[in-house]
Design a protein around this motif. Structure first.
Motif, short mmCIF file in Angstrom:
data_model
loop_
_atom_site.label_atom_id
_atom_site.label_comp_id
_atom_site.label_asym_id
_atom_site.label_seq_id
_atom_site.Cartn_x
_atom_site.Cartn_y
_atom_site.Cartn_z
N PRO B 90 0.80 -1.24 0.00
CA PRO B 90 0.00 0.00 0.00
C PRO B 90 0.83 1.28 0.00
O PRO B 90 0.47 2.26 -0.65
CB PRO B 90 -0.82 -0.14 1.28
N ARG B 162 -2.45 2.05 -7.82
CA ARG B 162 -2.65 1.65 -6.41
C ARG B 162 -4.14 1.63 -6.07
O ARG B 162 -4.63 0.72 -5.40
CB ARG B 162 -1.89 2.62 -5.50
N GLU B 166 -6.46 -1.44 -4.74
CA GLU B 166 -7.28 -1.33 -3.53
C GLU B 166 -8.76 -1.64 -3.82
O GLU B 166 -9.46 -2.16 -2.96
CB GLU B 166 -7.15 0.08 -2.94
#
Lengths: 380, 306
Positions: B90, B162, B166
């Motif tokens: 992350p 990213r 997610e």
């Protein structure tokens, strides 16, 4: 450096194979060996493997190929005449196993124990380039044609859609990977589409075992290779070359695998079209629509291999008439079959004929496909 | 640290692909797949690297020498830039661009330019033909990618890689958009010209764009091809398989495992399917696969509606 060279020398020997007259089988057997690697380009090889007999006219092509190998390089002649132009080549009779010699030669080349072959031709352009400007791009006679002996691309009508595209005339053969040995074509290409074709030299004549299982499977392997199925082509060559002859079950399994790999789907149904009369004259089978194509010829090879493997005579399912009929149907010239095709399609069409039929297609005289001398279009 | 990881991933990944290629060759060529063959395959890429390194770098008459050398470097640079967009966890990503997917699209487009440049610069017929053909196939293949990537970005409501990862915490995109990954994998074959999409360096052209390469230039080009495949696989695993998401193991470990699995699939696909002539492939792309990818995009759009 020496230890690195010894480490590298244990890799498969990178060869560029030049297959001469009557040397198909030994080279095919060598090709399935894990200790050698047949390279696609002479630039990728370290050893030029020369096998078989050669025409005197092809000696220049041999020299040019030799000089394209990067240093360190060597030549290994296997079952060749001693009159080849390679003076420092290693020679071995065809009946002996070349592997130990090739491995030792490669190791000696990499470690520097053997000196690299010198060039056979002068390392300079055949004619000096006289163009002007920063990049030699300007000057007299630079609009098409062959300035200073180099074919130059120039806009020309396209056969398929009338667009003006650059046409360039090049010569292919007599030696090329999976190419009929000896065949020399002069092609005018726009992009990769053949606009004109001319046969300059016919391929070497077929050998006596042209209808053997080995040869039929070898022809299937050649098509697979051109369809980028390289490991699969090796597996078929392995089947063709194994000590125990291929069985009908082997051929049936191969047929199923060809479908699974998408071989028939990749080839257009009408590619390599020949009408029924021509097909009959050449001993080729037709499909349900009454014509012969690459697909039907591939299927026929499998049928013939299966029939021969099952012991039903060792002859093809359909005999080649070889022009023996009272009023033979005219056979088209090879060049006419290639015009309008992309390079890949043209190669598939060439590979879809066995040595006997290819010889007949290519030997009907040096006819330009558009009936116009290549020089009029600026050919070399 | 991220930069070192990126370079190590490219190098190790390139070796892994080369080993997979050798093993695939063993299996499909009917060679015995013994323990010796496996260990031989592991060392073979290194041996061949040294062997090519020791070869002379040849040249043709009047090549565009600058671009001939620049093309492998650019190709490798594009692979590295693509991998830089992929998040390792992350909070760990080398280049966290808001429009990361758009940048990946630019990398795909520039790859077409670089491959043509490589074919053209050696001033030789066969490499030039490889370059021409690659452009013809590479462009529609790239359009495929645009549709499937936009579809993958819709659930995330972002073009950031990213954010797309997610958005897959509940359901991976490979399940949410089943058409996406298979179509995207075809782009991977096209970007690295492998198997059914090898129109640049193919067998019928005697290695095409690479036909005149030797020595260090050849080594650089082949390494860049492998590195681009690694970069592509890492992007595919992030966009469709949840990237670093997964239980028990740390995020980077999941990413590497998924990337390795995608590479295995790509290597297998590259060896299992025949390459049709380019006109037939163009028909397949424009008439079959592009409409399919558009259907996938419409479906993803309808699903993303509030």
């Amino acid at each position: 450096m020496s230890s690195l060279a010894r480490f590298a020398a244990q890799a498969p020997v990178p060869l560029y194979a030049v297959v001469g007259d009557g040397s198909f089988d030994p080279v095919a057997r060598l090709g399935v060996c894990e200790d050698v690697r047949f390279e696609l380009s002479p630039r990728h090889a370290s050893i030029l493997l020369v096998c078989g007999a050669f025409r005197v006219a092809d000696q220049m092509a041999l020299k040019q190929l030799h000089d394209q190998l990067p240093h360190p390089r060597a030549t290994f002649c296997w079952g060749c005449d001693s009159n080849l132009p390679m003076q420092h080549a290693e020679h071995l009779p065809i009946c002996e196993d070349p592997l130990p010699g090739l491995r030792a030669l490669y190791r000696a080349l990499l470690t520097g124990e053997r000196s690299s072959d010198a060039g056979l031709l002068p390392d300079q352009p055949p004619q000096p380039w006289e163009g002007r400007g920063d990049h030699g791009q300007g000057g007299e006679g630079m609009m098409g044609g062959a300035p200073y002996g180099r074919p130059m691309a120039m806009p020309d009508d396209d056969l398929r859609d009338g667009l003006q595209l650059d046409a360039c005339t090049i010569r292919m053969g007599p030696y090329f990977p999976c190419w009929p040995p000896g065949l020399v074509l002069e092609l005018t290409l726009q992009g990769d589409v053949v606009q004109q074709a001319q046969v300059l030299d016919a391929p070497y004549p077929p050998t006596e075992d042209a209808f053997s299982v080995t040869r039929r499977l070898g022809e299937v392997a050649r098509l697979l290779f051109l369809l980028q199925l390289v490991p699969q082509a090796e597996s078929v060559w392995r089947l063709a070359c194994k000590k125990n002859p291929a069985t009908p079950a082997d051929v049936a399994a191969l047929r199923r695998r060809l479908r699974r790999w998408g071989v028939f789907a990749a080839i257009a149904p009408t590619l390599g079209h020949l009408d029924a009369g021509t097909a009959e004259e050449m001993g080729l089978r037709c499909n349900g629509d009454g014509f012969s194509s690459i697909r039907t010829r591939l299927w026929q090879w499998l049928d013939e291999a299966e029939a021969t493997a099952s012991g039903s005579g060792g002859k093809p399912v359909l005999e080649h008439s070889q022009g023996a009929a009272a009023s033979p149907h005219p056979i088209p010239h090879l060049a006419d079959l290639l015009v309008g095709l992309e390079w890949h399609e043209a190669r598939l069409v060439i590979a879809s004929f066995d040595a006997m039929n290819l010889q007949r297609l290519a030997s009907t005289g040096r006819v330009d496909s558009r009936q116009a001398p290549a020089s009029e279009k600026g050919a070399d | 640290m991220e930069l070192v990881t990126l370079l190590a991933t490219l190098v190790l990944g390139a070796w892994w692909v080369a080993v997979l290629d050798e093993l695939a060759l063993c299996c499909m060529a009917g060679r015995a797949l013994t323990g010796r063959a496996v260990s031989r395959s592991a060392l073979l890429p290194l041996r061949r690297t040294v062997a090519i390194w020791l070869q002379q770098t040849t040249r043709t008459e009047a090549p565009d020498w600058l671009n001939w050398r620049l093309a492998p470097a650019l190709y490798l640079g594009l692979a590295a830039a693509g991998l830089a967009l992929v998040p390792l966890s992350p909070g760990r990503v080398v280049a966290d661009f808001e429009a990361g997917i758009v940048l990946w699209g630019a990398i795909e487009a520039l790859t077409v330019v670089v491959v043509f440049l490589h074919g053209w610069s050696s001033n030789s017929q066969l490499p030039l033909m490889g370059g021409y053909r690659y452009v013809a196939i590479g462009l529609p293949a790239m359009l495929l990618s645009m549709f499937v990537l936009i579809a993958a970005a819709l659930p995330a409501e972002s073009l950031n890689v990213r954010a797309i990862v997610e958005s897959q915490r509940d359901l991976w995109n490979v399940l949410r958009q089943p058409l996406g990954l298979p179509l995207f994998l075809l782009l991977g074959l096209s970007l690295t010209f492998r198997g059914p999409f090898d129109y640049a360096d193919s067998t019928d052209l005697a290695a095409g764009g690479s036909a005149e390469d030797a020595g260090i230039v050849r080594l650089a080009w082949q390494t860049a091809r492998l590195a681009m495949l690694v970069s592509f696989a890492a992007m595919a695993s992030s966009v469709f398989l949840g990237g670093y998401l997964g239980p028990w193991l740390p995020g980077p470990a999941w990413l590497f495992l998924k990337t390795a699995a995608i590479l295995m699939v790509l290597v297998a696909l590259g060896h299992l399917l025949a390459r049709p002539p380019s006109a037939r492939m163009l028909t397949l792309l424009w008439v079959g696969l592009l409409p399919l990818s558009f259907i996938g995009l419409v479906s993803a759009g309808l699903e993303a509606l509030p």
